[in-house]
Design a protein around this motif. Structure first.
Motif, PDB file in Angstrom:
ATOM      1  N   VAL A  43       2.173   0.800  -3.944  1.00 18.50           N
ATOM      2  CA  VAL A  43       1.857   0.904  -2.519  1.00 18.50           C
ATOM      3  C   VAL A  43       3.013   1.626  -1.841  1.00 18.50           C
ATOM      4  O   VAL A  43       4.139   1.129  -1.814  1.00 18.50           O
ATOM      5  CB  VAL A  43       1.676  -0.496  -1.886  1.00 18.50           C
ATOM      6  CG1 VAL A  43       1.504  -0.365  -0.372  1.00 18.50           C
ATOM      7  CG2 VAL A  43       0.508  -1.213  -2.501  1.00 18.50           C
ATOM      8  N   ILE A 152      -1.879  -1.577   1.442  1.00 19.95           N
ATOM      9  CA  ILE A 152      -2.907  -1.048   0.527  1.00 19.95           C
ATOM     10  C   ILE A 152      -2.701   0.459   0.450  1.00 19.95           C
ATOM     11  O   ILE A 152      -2.418   1.105   1.458  1.00 19.95           O
ATOM     12  CB  ILE A 152      -4.345  -1.323   1.036  1.00 19.95           C
ATOM     13  CG1 ILE A 152      -4.576  -2.808   1.271  1.00 19.95           C
ATOM     14  CG2 ILE A 152      -5.386  -0.770   0.063  1.00 19.95           C
ATOM     15  CD1 ILE A 152      -5.974  -3.147   1.779  1.00 19.95           C
ATOM     16  N   CYS A 191      -2.317   5.228   3.051  1.00 19.26           N
ATOM     17  CA  CYS A 191      -1.541   4.006   2.807  1.00 19.26           C
ATOM     18  C   CYS A 191      -1.388   3.225   4.108  1.00 19.26           C
ATOM     19  O   CYS A 191      -0.976   3.788   5.125  1.00 19.26           O
ATOM     20  CB  CYS A 191      -0.173   4.406   2.249  1.00 19.26           C
ATOM     21  SG  CYS A 191       0.868   2.998   1.917  1.00 19.26           S
ATOM     22  N   SER A 205     -13.596  -4.846   2.270  1.00 19.90           N
ATOM     23  CA  SER A 205     -13.045  -4.291   1.018  1.00 19.90           C
ATOM     24  C   SER A 205     -11.799  -3.460   1.306  1.00 19.90           C
ATOM     25  O   SER A 205     -11.535  -3.089   2.447  1.00 19.90           O
ATOM     26  CB  SER A 205     -14.091  -3.389   0.360  1.00 19.90           C
ATOM     27  OG  SER A 205     -14.309  -2.271   1.205  1.00 19.90           O
ATOM     28  N   LYS A 206     -11.047  -3.124   0.236  1.00 23.83           N
ATOM     29  CA  LYS A 206      -9.830  -2.309   0.414  1.00 23.83           C
ATOM     30  C   LYS A 206     -10.152  -0.957   1.059  1.00 23.83           C
ATOM     31  O   LYS A 206      -9.463  -0.551   2.003  1.00 23.83           O
ATOM     32  CB  LYS A 206      -9.136  -2.106  -0.934  1.00 23.83           C
ATOM     33  CG  LYS A 206      -8.411  -3.344  -1.396  1.00 23.83           C
ATOM     34  CD  LYS A 206      -7.721  -3.079  -2.733  1.00 23.83           C
ATOM     35  CE  LYS A 206      -7.125  -4.369  -3.265  1.00 23.83           C
ATOM     36  NZ  LYS A 206      -6.686  -4.250  -4.657  1.00 23.83           N
ATOM     37  N   TRP A 209     -10.534  -1.382   4.763  1.00 26.51           N
ATOM     38  CA  TRP A 209      -9.267  -1.573   5.477  1.00 26.51           C
ATOM     39  C   TRP A 209      -8.641  -0.220   5.780  1.00 26.51           C
ATOM     40  O   TRP A 209      -8.118   0.028   6.865  1.00 26.51           O
ATOM     41  CB  TRP A 209      -8.278  -2.391   4.644  1.00 26.51           C
ATOM     42  CG  TRP A 209      -8.429  -3.880   4.718  1.00 26.51           C
ATOM     43  CD1 TRP A 209      -8.987  -4.669   3.766  1.00 26.51           C
ATOM     44  CD2 TRP A 209      -8.001  -4.759   5.777  1.00 26.51           C
ATOM     45  NE1 TRP A 209      -8.940  -5.990   4.154  1.00 26.51           N
ATOM     46  CE2 TRP A 209      -8.333  -6.067   5.384  1.00 26.51           C
ATOM     47  CE3 TRP A 209      -7.371  -4.570   6.999  1.00 26.51           C
ATOM     48  CZ2 TRP A 209      -8.055  -7.181   6.172  1.00 26.51           C
ATOM     49  CZ3 TRP A 209      -7.091  -5.669   7.792  1.00 26.51           C
ATOM     50  CH2 TRP A 209      -7.426  -6.963   7.377  1.00 26.51           C
ATOM     51  N   LEU A 210      -8.696   0.684   4.769  1.00 26.83           N
ATOM     52  CA  LEU A 210      -8.026   1.983   4.918  1.00 26.83           C
ATOM     53  C   LEU A 210      -8.786   2.922   5.857  1.00 26.83           C
ATOM     54  O   LEU A 210      -8.186   3.764   6.507  1.00 26.83           O
ATOM     55  CB  LEU A 210      -7.857   2.659   3.554  1.00 26.83           C
ATOM     56  CG  LEU A 210      -6.840   2.017   2.615  1.00 26.83           C
ATOM     57  CD1 LEU A 210      -6.765   2.776   1.290  1.00 26.83           C
ATOM     58  CD2 LEU A 210      -5.442   1.969   3.249  1.00 26.83           C
ATOM     59  N   PHE A 232      -6.012   2.708  -6.481  1.00 25.57           N
ATOM     60  CA  PHE A 232      -5.927   1.595  -5.532  1.00 25.57           C
ATOM     61  C   PHE A 232      -4.845   0.610  -5.942  1.00 25.57           C
ATOM     62  O   PHE A 232      -4.775   0.201  -7.096  1.00 25.57           O
ATOM     63  CB  PHE A 232      -7.259   0.827  -5.474  1.00 25.57           C
ATOM     64  CG  PHE A 232      -8.168   1.356  -4.404  1.00 25.57           C
ATOM     65  CD1 PHE A 232      -7.926   1.078  -3.065  1.00 25.57           C
ATOM     66  CD2 PHE A 232      -9.250   2.152  -4.726  1.00 25.57           C
ATOM     67  CE1 PHE A 232      -8.745   1.582  -2.069  1.00 25.57           C
ATOM     68  CE2 PHE A 232     -10.079   2.664  -3.742  1.00 25.57           C
ATOM     69  CZ  PHE A 232      -9.821   2.380  -2.414  1.00 25.57           C
ATOM     70  N   CYS A 233      -4.004   0.242  -5.019  1.00 25.33           N
ATOM     71  CA  CYS A 233      -3.073  -0.851  -5.287  1.00 25.33           C
ATOM     72  C   CYS A 233      -2.764  -1.568  -3.979  1.00 25.33           C
ATOM     73  O   CYS A 233      -3.009  -1.029  -2.886  1.00 25.33           O
ATOM     74  CB  CYS A 233      -1.793  -0.393  -5.973  1.00 25.33           C
ATOM     75  SG  CYS A 233      -1.078   1.086  -5.325  1.00 25.33           S
ATOM     76  N   SER A 234      -2.293  -2.767  -4.092  1.00 24.47           N
ATOM     77  CA  SER A 234      -2.007  -3.545  -2.882  1.00 24.47           C
ATOM     78  C   SER A 234      -0.816  -4.459  -3.143  1.00 24.47           C
ATOM     79  O   SER A 234      -0.476  -4.746  -4.298  1.00 24.47           O
ATOM     80  CB  SER A 234      -3.227  -4.375  -2.476  1.00 24.47           C
ATOM     81  OG  SER A 234      -3.613  -5.192  -3.544  1.00 24.47           O
TER      82      SER A 234
END
Ligand SMILES: Cc1cc2nc3c(=O)[nH]c(=O)nc-3n(C[C@H](O)[C@H](O)[C@H](O)COP(=O)(O)OP(=O)(O)OC[C@H]3O[C@@H](n4cnc5c(N)ncnc54)[C@H](O)[C@@H]3O)c2cc1C
Length: 349
Positions: A43, A152, A191, A205-206, A209-210, A232-234
């Motif tokens: 991230v 994220i 990000c 979902s991720k 959010w973005l 994808f990473c968080s």
């Protein structure tokens, strides 16, 4: 002459690896313990701005980053609801390279210098005694001022086109902010530093959010784009509270000491700078010129002198970025203000 004393570094992220490279260049025996492996996504806005580029050049790492296709960002723009800043020239270009490539290049350079790198090897002890440096990244925190902060990150697939007005667009949202910028290989990094608050709506979902809120410019920018699923990473439990090195028992570098708010785009630079500041005192300890307590104190003094003021300004900017004032009638004034823009760059670097 006695053999040089070894240094152990816990954490093979940016601070740990650059410290390892700097120490190996001074013939200090170094072992790095890294919980993960390389290459891997992290991230991060992947936007290196400020003094960090000069540190990379001195370490001989700027050229490998350039060879890997690092993108030079020259302009930036801030957006908050209907309010926008002008597209502004950065005081000096930022270097944008994916962490996937960056961390792996640093790890490779460290190993070429015959540093010992243990991957998939978590340091499980809470002891960081003589000769051990803690560079294990963020300190976990459940919540700060009633908000639970998390990050994220994902890359937009090369097949999707994202039209940006500036090389870095920073979009303020109700949950925090999301940076959208070009990186190496024609990819676009998205990000966010985001937060949850009890009673507030949370995207499902991720990607949601973005993408930001309906009707926002962020949503428009990312409309229909595909994210690279593997990118994808968080990370959760972020703490942005500044700390002083002098108050710590351990020798801490990078986010392990304190994390500067991502809006400054300067955490990576601070990790590189911290590693450079720690090199000489650690090399002196290794050669027996100073003892461990002296080395630790000297590093702490250097870090506090370099970062305390910058962190205080960064905290102020973070507060402005998430403050309701940015959404109201002060928004246009703040976003257009040359003073705020200059503050952002000169005081946090
Ligand atoms: C949302 C977000 C956006 C950001 N955007 C930017 C940006 O655009 N520009 C910028 O300059 N900075 C940015 N940053 C900050 C930047 O990512 C960090 O400041 C930087 O990565 C700190 O480097 P570090 O080496 O201290 O930590 P890290 O890079 O996190 O490395 C720590 C390493 O330690 C390892 N580790 C942890 N625990 C152990 C253990 N017990 N044993 C062994 N290994 C362990 C981890 O696996 C990791 O590899 C951002 C941060 C966030 C959260």
């Amino acid at each position: 002459m006695s053999a040089p004393k070894p240094i152990t570094i816990v954490g093979g992220g940016l601070a740990g690896l650059t410290l390892g490279i700097g120490l190996r260049q001074r013939d200090v025996p170094v072992t790095i313990w890294e919980a993960g492996q390389y290459p891997r996504h992290r991230v991060c806005g992947e936007f290196i701005s400020g003094n960090g580029q000069a540190v990379l050049a001195r370490l001989g790492m700027l050229q490998p980053f350039e060879n890997a296709g690092a993108f030079h960002a020259r302009t930036a723009m801030f957006i908050c609801g209907a309010n926008r800043s002008p597209v502004r020239l950065l005081h000096s270009p930022a270097l944008c390279l994916s962490r996937y490539a960056m961390d792996a290049l640093l790890a490779e350079a460290f190993q070429k210098l015959e540093g010992a790198l243990h991957v998939n090897s978590r340091w499980t002890s809470d002891q960081f005694g003589e000769g051990t440096v803690l560079a294990a990244g963020r300190r976990a925190s459940a919540s700060e001022n009633g908000r639970r902060w998390f990050g994220i990150k994902a890359h937009v697939s090369r097949v999707s086109r994202v039209s940006l007005e500036a090389d870095l667009e920073m979009h303020s949202t109700a949950a925090g902010y999301v940076g959208v910028n070009r990186v190496n290989g024609g990819e676009v990094n998205v990000c966010g530093l985001l937060s949850t608050r009890p009673g507030h709506h949370q995207p499902a979902s991720k990607p949601d959010w973005l993408r930001g809120e309906a009707g926002s410019l962020l949503r428009e920018r990312l409309d229909g784009v595909q994210f690279e699923p593997d990118s994808f990473c968080s990370v959760a439990g972020l703490s942005l509270k500044p700390q002083r090195a002098a108050s710590k028992q351990e020798c801490c570098l990078g986010d392990a000491l304190t994390m500067t708010p991502p809006v400054t785009g300067n955490g990576m630079s601070m990790a590189f700078e911290a590693a450079e500041l720690a090199c000489e005192p650690l090399a002196d300890y290794s050669r027996g010129k100073t003892d461990w307590a002296q080395a630790r104190k000297q590093i702490a003094r250097r870090l506090d002198a370099a970062f305390s003021r910058r962190l205080a300004w960064a905290r102020f900017l973070q507060w402005m970025m998430i403050s309701p004032a940015l959404q109201t009638r002060f928004g246009p004034m703040l976003l257009r203000s040359e003073w705020v823009w200059n503050l952002m760059f000169t005081r946090t670097r």
